[in-house]
Motif scaffolding. Structure first.
Motif, short mmCIF file in Angstrom:
data_model
loop_
_atom_site.label_atom_id
_atom_site.label_comp_id
_atom_site.label_asym_id
_atom_site.label_seq_id
_atom_site.Cartn_x
_atom_site.Cartn_y
_atom_site.Cartn_z
N GLY A 1 2.17 7.07 -6.61
CA GLY A 1 1.16 8.02 -7.06
C GLY A 1 1.62 9.46 -6.99
O GLY A 1 1.15 10.30 -7.77
N PHE A 2 2.53 9.76 -6.06
CA PHE A 2 3.00 11.13 -5.89
C PHE A 2 4.42 11.35 -6.41
O PHE A 2 4.95 12.47 -6.32
N ALA A 3 5.05 10.31 -6.97
CA ALA A 3 6.45 10.40 -7.38
C ALA A 3 6.61 11.20 -8.66
O ALA A 3 5.85 11.04 -9.61
N HIS A 4 7.65 12.05 -8.69
CA HIS A 4 7.97 12.83 -9.89
C HIS A 4 9.46 12.78 -10.22
O HIS A 4 9.89 13.40 -11.19
N SER A 5 10.25 12.08 -9.41
CA SER A 5 11.69 11.97 -9.65
C SER A 5 12.08 10.50 -9.70
O SER A 5 11.36 9.63 -9.19
N THR B 1 0.83 -1.20 0.00
CA THR B 1 0.00 0.00 0.00
C THR B 1 0.87 1.25 0.00
O THR B 1 0.63 2.19 -0.77
N MET B 2 1.88 1.27 0.87
CA MET B 2 2.76 2.41 0.95
C MET B 2 3.50 2.65 -0.37
O MET B 2 3.65 3.79 -0.84
N GLY B 3 3.95 1.56 -1.02
CA GLY B 3 4.65 1.69 -2.29
C GLY B 3 3.77 2.30 -3.37
O GLY B 3 4.21 3.17 -4.13
N PHE B 4 2.52 1.86 -3.44
CA PHE B 4 1.60 2.41 -4.45
C PHE B 4 1.32 3.90 -4.19
O PHE B 4 1.21 4.68 -5.13
N ILE B 5 1.18 4.27 -2.94
CA ILE B 5 0.92 5.68 -2.61
C ILE B 5 2.13 6.54 -2.97
O ILE B 5 1.99 7.63 -3.55
N PHE C 1 -1.65 8.01 -14.75
CA PHE C 1 -0.91 7.14 -13.86
C PHE C 1 -1.33 7.25 -12.40
O PHE C 1 -1.46 6.25 -11.70
N GLN C 2 -1.51 8.46 -11.89
CA GLN C 2 -1.77 8.62 -10.46
C GLN C 2 -3.02 7.87 -10.01
O GLN C 2 -2.97 7.10 -9.03
N GLY D 1 9.01 3.74 -4.67
CA GLY D 1 7.66 3.23 -4.76
C GLY D 1 7.61 1.84 -5.38
O GLY D 1 6.91 0.94 -4.89
N PHE D 2 8.36 1.64 -6.44
CA PHE D 2 8.40 0.34 -7.12
C PHE D 2 8.94 -0.74 -6.18
O PHE D 2 8.33 -1.81 -6.03
#
Length: 401
Positions: free
Chosen positions: A290-294, A283-287, A360-361, A301-302
């Motif tokens: 969802g907010f990753a940009h770098s 769950t934490m990885g998916f969240i 994606f988000q 997250g992956f």
């Protein structure tokens, strides 16, 4: 155990080997992003249809013959994939591969045959390590052997050769864990269980919702496998080679975790608490995704999502093996393998639909919701006193082995 490990590894390499290639084959074959999801899903559709059959067949004729038959079919599907130059050929090759991918459920039944309940989580961890490593080596081989040009020939022929080697090794060295005497005894004990009573078997053994967790866990896992290559391709400009390397690094971590640590963790905290931890990490990885940009945030997250799924798989296998009478073990694990396969259908299909409609988000956030459902089930089970091995399923008695 080493032969079983290799067998499951080959099985999952077949599922994962085209993951990093497909997103980069779209222009020459005329496939859209949704076509990619469909090609991934068709493998699992046929796997879901065939897995209960392979489980029942292994209860009747033994585990080893079924494993060998599936390896023959896997090798044939890879050869067909190697010469696939149209979308139709690609669909057919993946459908054949899915129909012959009965090895994970049958290998899990074989592990349950030869282990005591107290050692089962550790042994399932080894099979889970093969599952996770296959899901990573497949994309890694696909990325590296394609040489960046999206060619199926090299990776598919390597996979065919590996299946052939596993077939020869299994034929020579793999012993049968489900003897003819045991099969006869179990057939007599399970004589009241009809072919159409899978739902009854799940209900009376108390495993209905447990089987559903396989669906959720594999939906989450394949959502990552589908979204990640497209995500880093769009965000970072990565190609098949870079994606394959990332999957390879994750594979090493997965093997170390499942082969060496799962058994210790289960002894320390118990299966349900470990399942709760794994689903929470997913769950934490998916969240985060969802907010990753770098690039660092994307990779965190992956890795968190895949590692959480790595923890869940062997724990679920140990839970279902411990809660199922020995006479129904192959059938039950075939059923859960089918549930896993349908999860591998739902994951890319759901993620592909949401990606097409909203980006994606939202796709990552929907995957996180599925992981939360696993955590909620684990929490609900922690409130229930531990019960003995399921017995009395259509007159079948439990077996302490």
């Amino acid at each position: 155990m080493p032969i079983l490990f290799v067998t499951v590894l080959i099985d999952l390499i077949g599922f994962g080997i085209i993951i990093p290639i497909l997103p980069f084959m779209a222009p020459p074959l005329g496939a859209s992003d949704f076509d990619i999801a469909l090609i991934i899903a068709i493998y699992s559709v046929f796997n879901g249809l065939a897995a209960p059959f392979w489980g029942r067949l292994s209860d009747r004729i033994g585990r080893k013959p079924v494993l060998l038959i599936c390896l023959v079919g896997a090798a044939a599907s890879y050869v067909l994939l190697a010469f696939a130059h149209t979308l139709v050929m690609l669909y057919v090759s993946r459908a054949l591969a899915g129909a012959m991918a009965g090895n994970f459920g049958v290998a899990s039944a074989m592990i349950a045959d030869i282990t005591r309940p107290e050692n089962r989580a550790k042994a399932m961890g080894m099979i889970g390590a093969a599952f996770g490593l296959g899901m990573v080596i497949g994309p890694f081989l696909g990325g590296v052997l394609s040489a960046g040009d999206g060619d199926f020939m090299r990776p598919a022929m390597v996979a065919a050769a590996m299946s052939t080697c596993a077939l020869i090794a299994g034929w020579i060295w793999l012993p049968e864990s489900h003897s003819s005497e045991t099969r006869t005894r179990h057939r007599q004990a399970a004589g009241q269980v009809k072919a159409a009573s899978t739902w009854r078997m799940l209900r009376e053994s108390g495993n209905t919702l447990l089987a559903g967790q396989y669906f959720l866990a594999n939906s989450c896992h394949t959502s990552v496998s589908y979204l990640f290559p497209l995500w880093v391709g769009a965000s970072l400009g990565w190609g098949a080679r870079e994606v394959g390397v990332v999957f390879g690094v994750q594979g090493v971590a997965m093997v170390l975790l499942q082969a060496g640590l799962i058994g210790r963790f289960v002894r320390a905290v118990g299966e349900l608490k470990l399942l709760l931890f794994g689903s929470s990490l997913m769950t934490m990885g998916f969240i985060i995704a969802g907010f990753a940009h770098s690039a660092p945030a994307i990779l965190v997250g992956f890795f968190a999502a895949i590692t959480g799924g790595t923890v869940c798989t062997p724990v679920l296998n140990a839970l279902v093996a411990n809660r199922t009478p020995a006479a129904l073990r192959g059938r039950m694990l075939g059923t859960t393998s089918s549930s896993s396969a349908y999860g591998r259908v739902c994951g890319p299909m759901l993620a592909g639909t949401i990606l097409s409609l909203a980006g994606f988000q939202p796709a990552w956030f929907v995957a996180s919701t599925l992981a939360v459902l696993i955590a909620l089930w684990a929490l609900s089970q922690l409130r229930i006193p531990t019960r003995p091995l399921a017995a009395g399923v259509a007159g079948v008695s439990g077996d302490p082995s």
